[in-house]
Design a protein around this motif. Structure first.
Motif, mmCIF file in Angstrom:
data_model
loop_
_atom_site.group_PDB
_atom_site.id
_atom_site.type_symbol
_atom_site.label_atom_id
_atom_site.label_comp_id
_atom_site.label_asym_id
_atom_site.label_seq_id
_atom_site.Cartn_x
_atom_site.Cartn_y
_atom_site.Cartn_z
ATOM 1 N N UNK A 91 -2.589 -12.050 29.246
ATOM 2 C CA UNK A 91 -1.930 -11.746 27.976
ATOM 3 C C UNK A 91 -0.695 -10.874 28.210
ATOM 4 N N UNK A 92 -0.839 -9.916 29.097
ATOM 5 C CA UNK A 92 0.299 -9.036 29.405
ATOM 6 C C UNK A 92 1.421 -9.816 30.093
ATOM 7 N N UNK A 93 1.060 -10.653 31.054
ATOM 8 C CA UNK A 93 2.056 -11.460 31.753
ATOM 9 C C UNK A 93 2.765 -12.395 30.767
ATOM 10 N N UNK A 94 1.979 -13.021 29.894
ATOM 11 C CA UNK A 94 2.556 -13.925 28.906
ATOM 12 C C UNK A 94 3.512 -13.177 27.978
ATOM 13 N N UNK A 95 3.123 -11.982 27.546
ATOM 14 C CA UNK A 95 3.981 -11.188 26.682
ATOM 15 C C UNK A 95 5.298 -10.833 27.351
ATOM 16 N N UNK A 96 5.241 -10.518 28.632
ATOM 17 C CA UNK A 96 6.456 -10.141 29.357
ATOM 18 C C UNK A 96 7.391 -11.336 29.524
ATOM 19 N N UNK A 97 6.847 -12.464 29.982
ATOM 20 C CA UNK A 97 7.704 -13.601 30.295
ATOM 21 C C UNK A 97 8.133 -14.403 29.068
ATOM 22 N N UNK A 98 7.477 -14.171 27.919
ATOM 23 C CA UNK A 98 7.949 -14.816 26.685
ATOM 24 C C UNK A 98 8.875 -13.899 25.901
ATOM 25 N N UNK A 99 9.172 -12.740 26.465
ATOM 26 C CA UNK A 99 10.175 -11.870 25.874
ATOM 27 C C UNK A 99 9.695 -10.990 24.740
ATOM 28 N N UNK A 100 8.388 -10.758 24.618
ATOM 29 C CA UNK A 100 7.904 -9.863 23.567
ATOM 30 C C UNK A 100 8.362 -8.437 23.890
ATOM 31 N N UNK A 101 9.026 -7.816 22.944
ATOM 32 C CA UNK A 101 9.723 -6.556 23.187
ATOM 33 C C UNK A 101 8.834 -5.468 23.789
ATOM 34 N N UNK A 102 7.637 -5.178 23.242
ATOM 35 C CA UNK A 102 6.820 -4.089 23.817
ATOM 36 C C UNK A 102 6.491 -4.311 25.294
ATOM 37 N N UNK A 103 6.239 -5.560 25.664
ATOM 38 C CA UNK A 103 5.881 -5.851 27.052
ATOM 39 C C UNK A 103 7.113 -5.892 27.951
ATOM 40 N N UNK A 104 8.258 -6.250 27.377
ATOM 41 C CA UNK A 104 9.492 -6.162 28.147
ATOM 42 C C UNK A 104 9.845 -4.711 28.430
ATOM 43 N N UNK A 105 9.604 -3.838 27.444
ATOM 44 C CA UNK A 105 9.862 -2.408 27.628
ATOM 45 C C UNK A 105 8.941 -1.843 28.711
ATOM 46 N N UNK A 106 7.659 -2.249 28.686
ATOM 47 C CA UNK A 106 6.705 -1.773 29.695
ATOM 48 C C UNK A 106 7.125 -2.226 31.089
ATOM 49 N N UNK A 107 7.676 -3.422 31.168
ATOM 50 C CA UNK A 107 8.165 -3.917 32.449
ATOM 51 C C UNK A 107 7.064 -4.491 33.330
ATOM 52 N N UNK A 108 7.451 -5.133 34.428
ATOM 53 C CA UNK A 108 6.483 -5.737 35.346
ATOM 54 C C UNK A 108 5.936 -4.694 36.317
#
Length: 251
Positions: A91-108
């Motif tokens: 879920x976290x990986x999907x959030x990051x790579x689909x551009x969801x802002x909170x997960x992009x802010x958290x970063x990889x």
């Protein structure tokens, strides 16, 4: 121009920073589930549960024949939390790579951990799946050799080979994640400030209940491995099965 040595040093530095809990990633906290912070807490708790269970499973390898029912039961208990941790991470990986802002802010995560992640997931699920398959097949079918790419191997051999890979990649993953996981879960008030505690607790309870049911079902289906143990054990001294470690259905 950066050399391979420079790149290797940077990778190692990133791994060490993560492993010592000094990483600078900040997980946004969002209501009602906690967002990336809640996801991180759930992943950490599930990881610690898996660590305890895997330690117990590894201990049964000292006498896997004599402790076959424990080996099967603990292996079954591992399946639901492993799936839960995979889902949370996915879920976290999907959030990051689909551009969801909170997960992009958290970063990889650091690059090394990003490389290890898919290997840990694949080897863990492969290890558990091959173990469950061995129980369902029974000992005779599990030891029967099948031909793959010109080589005669059995499902027992497959299980043991996956176990060897799992030991390496999961050992490295554990080094990088154990301290951050403890900091997220055990430190005073660390997880309590993150919304969604009830949801995370319910997920863990459901995983635990499912694990118990699966353990009961699989232990009742390990009869062929048990019968073989009792048949071969006639006339042998106590503890003789410690020498049969590599011959067990799992590990």
């Amino acid at each position: 121009m950066r050399t391979a040595r420079d790149i290797g040093r940077d990778l190692l530095d990133g791994f060490v920073v993560e492993a010592t809990g000094k990483g600078d990633r900040v997980d946004p906290v969002l209501a009602p589930t906690g967002g990336p912070a809640g996801n991180a807490v759930l992943t950490a708790w599930t990881g610690l549960v898996l660590l305890v269970l895997f330690v117990g499973e590894l201990l049964t390898l000292f006498d896997v024949r004599g402790l076959i029912s424990w080996h099967v039961a603990i292996g079954a208990l591992l399946v639901p939390p492993a799936l839960l941790k995979t889902a949370a991470t996915g879920w976290r990986v999907l959030g990051y790579y689909t551009g969801r802002e909170p997960y992009r802010v958290a970063g990889p995560p650091p690059t090394v951990m990003r490389w290890l992640g898919p290997l840990v997931v694949a080897s863990t699920l492969g290890l558990l799946a091959s173990g469950v398959l061995l129980i369902l097949l029974g000992e005779e079918s599990g030891r029967q050799r099948v031909f793959a790419l010109g080589f005669g191997i059995s499902w027992v051999t497959v299980h043991q080979g996956v176990f060897a890979v799992w030991c390496v990649v999961t050992g490295l993953h554990l080094l990088g994640r154990i301290l951050p996981a403890v900091q997220l879960t055990v430190r005073r008030g660390g997880a309590a400030r993150v919304p969604g505690a009830l949801t995370r607790t319910l997920l863990l309870v459901v995983a635990a209940a499912t694990a118990v049911v699966l353990a009961v079902v699989l232990v009742r289906n390990d009869a062929s491995w048990q019968r073989d143990r009792f048949r071969l054990d006639e006339g042998r001294p106590p503890g003789a099965w410690a020498s049969g470690l590599a011959a067990g259905p799992e590990g």
